[in-house]
Design a protein around this motif. Structure first.
Motif, PDB file in Angstrom:
ATOM      1  N   ARG A 122      64.016  71.932  20.644  1.00 42.58           N
ATOM      2  CA  ARG A 122      62.967  72.310  20.966  1.00 42.58           C
ATOM      3  C   ARG A 122      62.365  72.029  19.209  1.00 42.58           C
ATOM      4  O   ARG A 122      62.984  71.805  18.610  1.00 42.58           O
ATOM      5  CB  ARG A 122      63.810  74.383  20.755  1.00 42.58           C
ATOM      6  CG  ARG A 122      64.179  74.362  22.068  1.00 42.58           C
ATOM      7  CD  ARG A 122      65.081  75.759  21.736  1.00 42.58           C
ATOM      8  NE  ARG A 122      64.545  76.361  21.593  1.00 42.58           N
ATOM      9  CZ  ARG A 122      65.621  77.624  21.426  1.00 42.58           C
ATOM     10  NH1 ARG A 122      66.706  77.983  21.201  1.00 42.58           N
ATOM     11  NH2 ARG A 122      64.929  78.284  21.304  1.00 42.58           N
ATOM     12  N   GLN A 123      60.604  72.625  19.608  1.00 44.68           N
ATOM     13  CA  GLN A 123      60.854  72.120  18.051  1.00 44.68           C
ATOM     14  C   GLN A 123      58.931  73.192  18.424  1.00 44.68           C
ATOM     15  O   GLN A 123      58.696  73.688  19.018  1.00 44.68           O
ATOM     16  CB  GLN A 123      59.270  70.618  18.535  1.00 44.68           C
ATOM     17  CG  GLN A 123      58.598  70.232  17.838  1.00 44.68           C
ATOM     18  CD  GLN A 123      57.806  69.173  17.931  1.00 44.68           C
ATOM     19  OE1 GLN A 123      57.765  68.631  18.929  1.00 44.68           O
ATOM     20  NE2 GLN A 123      56.831  68.631  16.677  1.00 44.68           N
ATOM     21  N   ALA A 124      58.924  73.882  17.121  1.00 47.61           N
ATOM     22  CA  ALA A 124      58.146  74.301  16.305  1.00 47.61           C
ATOM     23  C   ALA A 124      56.636  73.659  16.058  1.00 47.61           C
ATOM     24  O   ALA A 124      56.872  73.028  15.321  1.00 47.61           O
ATOM     25  CB  ALA A 124      58.623  75.608  15.586  1.00 47.61           C
ATOM     26  N   THR A 179      57.814  68.184  28.499  1.00 45.28           N
ATOM     27  CA  THR A 179      57.625  69.830  27.764  1.00 45.28           C
ATOM     28  C   THR A 179      57.254  70.443  28.348  1.00 45.28           C
ATOM     29  O   THR A 179      56.154  70.075  29.283  1.00 45.28           O
ATOM     30  CB  THR A 179      56.566  68.750  26.967  1.00 45.28           C
ATOM     31  OG1 THR A 179      55.113  68.757  27.256  1.00 45.28           O
ATOM     32  CG2 THR A 179      57.188  67.623  25.876  1.00 45.28           C
ATOM     33  N   ARG A 180      57.410  72.014  27.529  1.00 41.14           N
ATOM     34  CA  ARG A 180      57.072  73.027  28.418  1.00 41.14           C
ATOM     35  C   ARG A 180      56.982  74.053  27.491  1.00 41.14           C
ATOM     36  O   ARG A 180      57.897  73.836  25.535  1.00 41.14           O
ATOM     37  CB  ARG A 180      57.548  73.621  29.678  1.00 41.14           C
ATOM     38  CG  ARG A 180      59.269  74.078  29.137  1.00 41.14           C
ATOM     39  CD  ARG A 180      60.000  74.840  29.940  1.00 41.14           C
ATOM     40  NE  ARG A 180      61.498  75.614  29.574  1.00 41.14           N
ATOM     41  CZ  ARG A 180      61.486  76.849  29.076  1.00 41.14           C
ATOM     42  NH1 ARG A 180      59.962  77.374  29.216  1.00 41.14           N
ATOM     43  NH2 ARG A 180      62.779  77.325  28.812  1.00 41.14           N
ATOM     44  N   ILE A 181      56.264  75.043  27.362  1.00 42.30           N
ATOM     45  CA  ILE A 181      55.944  76.034  26.108  1.00 42.30           C
ATOM     46  C   ILE A 181      56.890  77.173  26.577  1.00 42.30           C
ATOM     47  O   ILE A 181      57.406  77.896  27.755  1.00 42.30           O
ATOM     48  CB  ILE A 181      54.518  76.361  26.054  1.00 42.30           C
ATOM     49  CG1 ILE A 181      53.656  75.514  25.327  1.00 42.30           C
ATOM     50  CG2 ILE A 181      54.342  77.086  25.341  1.00 42.30           C
ATOM     51  CD1 ILE A 181      51.834  75.452  25.801  1.00 42.30           C
ATOM     52  N   GLU A 182      57.912  76.957  25.571  1.00 46.71           N
ATOM     53  CA  GLU A 182      58.682  78.083  25.683  1.00 46.71           C
ATOM     54  C   GLU A 182      57.854  79.751  25.694  1.00 46.71           C
ATOM     55  O   GLU A 182      58.179  80.956  26.132  1.00 46.71           O
ATOM     56  CB  GLU A 182      60.232  77.877  24.933  1.00 46.71           C
ATOM     57  CG  GLU A 182      60.819  78.380  24.911  1.00 46.71           C
ATOM     58  CD  GLU A 182      62.458  78.158  24.326  1.00 46.71           C
ATOM     59  OE1 GLU A 182      62.237  78.820  22.860  1.00 46.71           O
ATOM     60  OE2 GLU A 182      62.932  77.782  24.945  1.00 46.71           O
ATOM     61  N   ILE A 203      58.170  87.831  10.548  1.00 41.21           N
ATOM     62  CA  ILE A 203      58.761  86.427  10.712  1.00 41.21           C
ATOM     63  C   ILE A 203      58.615  85.740   9.423  1.00 41.21           C
ATOM     64  O   ILE A 203      57.541  84.881   9.400  1.00 41.21           O
ATOM     65  CB  ILE A 203      58.739  85.536  12.470  1.00 41.21           C
ATOM     66  CG1 ILE A 203      59.170  86.382  13.367  1.00 41.21           C
ATOM     67  CG2 ILE A 203      59.231  84.244  12.236  1.00 41.21           C
ATOM     68  CD1 ILE A 203      58.599  86.345  14.746  1.00 41.21           C
ATOM     69  N   ARG A 204      59.639  84.788   9.295  1.00 37.51           N
ATOM     70  CA  ARG A 204      59.331  83.872   7.693  1.00 37.51           C
ATOM     71  C   ARG A 204      59.976  82.976   8.089  1.00 37.51           C
ATOM     72  O   ARG A 204      59.729  81.714   7.109  1.00 37.51           O
ATOM     73  CB  ARG A 204      60.081  84.380   6.314  1.00 37.51           C
ATOM     74  CG  ARG A 204      59.513  85.936   5.924  1.00 37.51           C
ATOM     75  CD  ARG A 204      58.263  85.602   5.287  1.00 37.51           C
ATOM     76  NE  ARG A 204      57.483  87.270   4.331  1.00 37.51           N
ATOM     77  CZ  ARG A 204      56.098  86.854   4.010  1.00 37.51           C
ATOM     78  NH1 ARG A 204      55.356  85.255   4.643  1.00 37.51           N
ATOM     79  NH2 ARG A 204      55.320  87.507   3.777  1.00 37.51           N
ATOM     80  N   ASP A 205      61.300  82.797   9.020  1.00 37.60           N
ATOM     81  CA  ASP A 205      61.575  81.289   9.469  1.00 37.60           C
ATOM     82  C   ASP A 205      61.294  80.737  10.725  1.00 37.60           C
ATOM     83  O   ASP A 205      62.508  81.567  11.079  1.00 37.60           O
ATOM     84  CB  ASP A 205      62.652  81.125   8.977  1.00 37.60           C
ATOM     85  CG  ASP A 205      63.494  80.173   8.477  1.00 37.60           C
ATOM     86  OD1 ASP A 205      63.138  78.705   9.931  1.00 37.60           O
ATOM     87  OD2 ASP A 205      65.015  79.841   8.250  1.00 37.60           O
ATOM     88  N   LEU A 206      60.336  79.918  11.225  1.00 34.99           N
ATOM     89  CA  LEU A 206      60.514  80.197  12.482  1.00 34.99           C
ATOM     90  C   LEU A 206      61.885  79.631  13.340  1.00 34.99           C
ATOM     91  O   LEU A 206      62.359  80.014  14.390  1.00 34.99           O
ATOM     92  CB  LEU A 206      59.275  79.482  12.799  1.00 34.99           C
ATOM     93  CG  LEU A 206      58.949  79.442  14.318  1.00 34.99           C
ATOM     94  CD1 LEU A 206      58.482  80.846  14.344  1.00 34.99           C
ATOM     95  CD2 LEU A 206      57.680  78.540  14.018  1.00 34.99           C
ATOM     96  N   ALA A 264      63.443  81.101  16.189  1.00 33.77           N
ATOM     97  CA  ALA A 264      63.171  81.006  17.756  1.00 33.77           C
ATOM     98  C   ALA A 264      63.885  78.875  18.059  1.00 33.77           C
ATOM     99  O   ALA A 264      63.834  78.988  19.317  1.00 33.77           O
ATOM    100  CB  ALA A 264      61.778  80.594  18.119  1.00 33.77           C
ATOM    101  N   ILE A 265      64.559  78.805  17.373  1.00 35.65           N
ATOM    102  CA  ILE A 265      65.710  77.770  17.606  1.00 35.65           C
ATOM    103  C   ILE A 265      66.909  78.318  17.491  1.00 35.65           C
ATOM    104  O   ILE A 265      67.932  78.042  18.773  1.00 35.65           O
ATOM    105  CB  ILE A 265      65.533  77.093  16.044  1.00 35.65           C
ATOM    106  CG1 ILE A 265      63.805  76.292  15.888  1.00 35.65           C
ATOM    107  CG2 ILE A 265      66.501  75.660  17.438  1.00 35.65           C
ATOM    108  CD1 ILE A 265      63.144  76.126  17.888  1.00 35.65           C
TER     109      ILE A 265
END
Length: 320
Positions: A63-65, A79-82, A121-124, A128-129
């Protein structure tokens, strides 16, 4: 004279050529538009907006932001947009709904309350991960902390001291660990708790009506007690003035020591007189003796002994 047949054929041929070219052009435009629509619908090319981020899940589960604003491309099927994550201030309702939530106070009284948490949200990566379904997890921790604080309060504080309780909840959401030795909400989810508002804290309709009835009865009882105290005070003053008047009357009749006179007491007992007492500002006490029966009662005095006073006759007298 020229033959018009070749000119007509040339015109027909020109029109057909123009029509074929137009049809081919429209076909190409339609294919290009359809291809763009398919690419956009599958989000092979996607856009990251200002104050937003996109979380991609690549082939193999990585997973990547993506936080760079603008257009981006991804490989389809690999790949897919989560999710698309807003990085602006967001709100979360107490209980997950704007409708009031039912709680039980420390005194086992049911109340209805609602509140709003504002966070950012400060730390993505943490949001999200490291967390699966972070909104659901945050909702559960948020509701738990708020309920713990609200239900530990007595009902009077929940109604009249809402500001202090609101600040206590905000401090707990911002800095108190979720569990002993565990992380706070900010550290666990990578968010910043911006504010908390306790919108309302109220009784249910039936309980509110019962409370109003109880208050009304308490006011009535208080008024009755006050009236009884006033009446008791008036009676005490009247009694004191009555005794004072009798003592003066006895002294006027010749008994300087103020001792009881049986004949005088019998005389006063036979007369059904009403007395009223009035205390003036100068401190004077007045006894008013009046007949309330509307007729003149009979007066019977027993015979006085000559040894007791000079008022009696030789053989005693009786007045009617």
């Amino acid at each position: 004279m020229a033959n018009p047949l070749p000119n007509q054929m040339l015109r027909r041929s020109f029109v057909k050529t123009v029509l074929r070219r137009l049809i081919a052009l429209f076909t190409v435009i339609g294919l290009i538009y359809g291809l763009i629509a398919v690419v956009y619908a599958t989000k092979t090319i996607f856009k990251v907006k200002m104050n937003y981020a996109v979380v991609l899940e690549r082939f193999g589960g990585v997973r990547q932001a993506v936080t760079d604003v603008g257009w981006h491309a991804r490989l389809p099927y690999f790949t897919r947009i989560e999710q698309e994550v807003p990085l602006m201030n967001q709100t979360m309702q107490l209980g997950g709904s704007p409708a009031p939530m039912r709680i039980i106070s420390k005194g086992n009284v049911a109340l209805w309350t609602s509140g709003v948490l504002t966070y950012r949200i400060r730390d993505l990566h943490r949001w999200a991960i490291e967390n699966l379904n972070p909104l659901d997890l945050l909702q559960g921790d948020y509701d738990g902390i708020v309920k713990d604080i609200l239900q530990a309060q007595v009902v009077d504080r929940l109604i009249s001291d809402r500001e202090t309780i609101k600040e206590a909840i905000f401090t707990a959401l911002k800095s108190r660990p979720i569990n002993l030795g565990g992380p706070t909400i900010e550290k666990k989810y990578g968010v910043e708790v911006v504010s908390f508002v306790l919108k309302e804290t109220r009784f249910g309709d039936k309980l509110a009506a019962a409370s109003e009835e109880k208050k009304r009865r308490e006011l009535i009882a208080e008024a009755e007690n006050y009236a009884a105290d006033q009446e008791a005070s008036r009676i005490r003053k009247l009694y004191a003035a009555y005794l004072h008047g009798i003592r003066d009357l006895q002294q006027a009749l010749g008994h300087a020591d103020g001792s009881s006179d049986t004949a005088l007491l019998e005389f006063l007992t036979q007369q059904k007189w009403a007395t009223a007492y009035e205390k003036q500002q100068q401190g004077q006490n007045t006894v008013v003796i009046q007949n309330t029966q509307g007729n003149t009662p009979a007066i019977a005095l027993p015979a006085f002994n000559a040894a007791k006073g000079p008022e009696g006759g030789k053989d005693g007298q009786t007045a009617d």
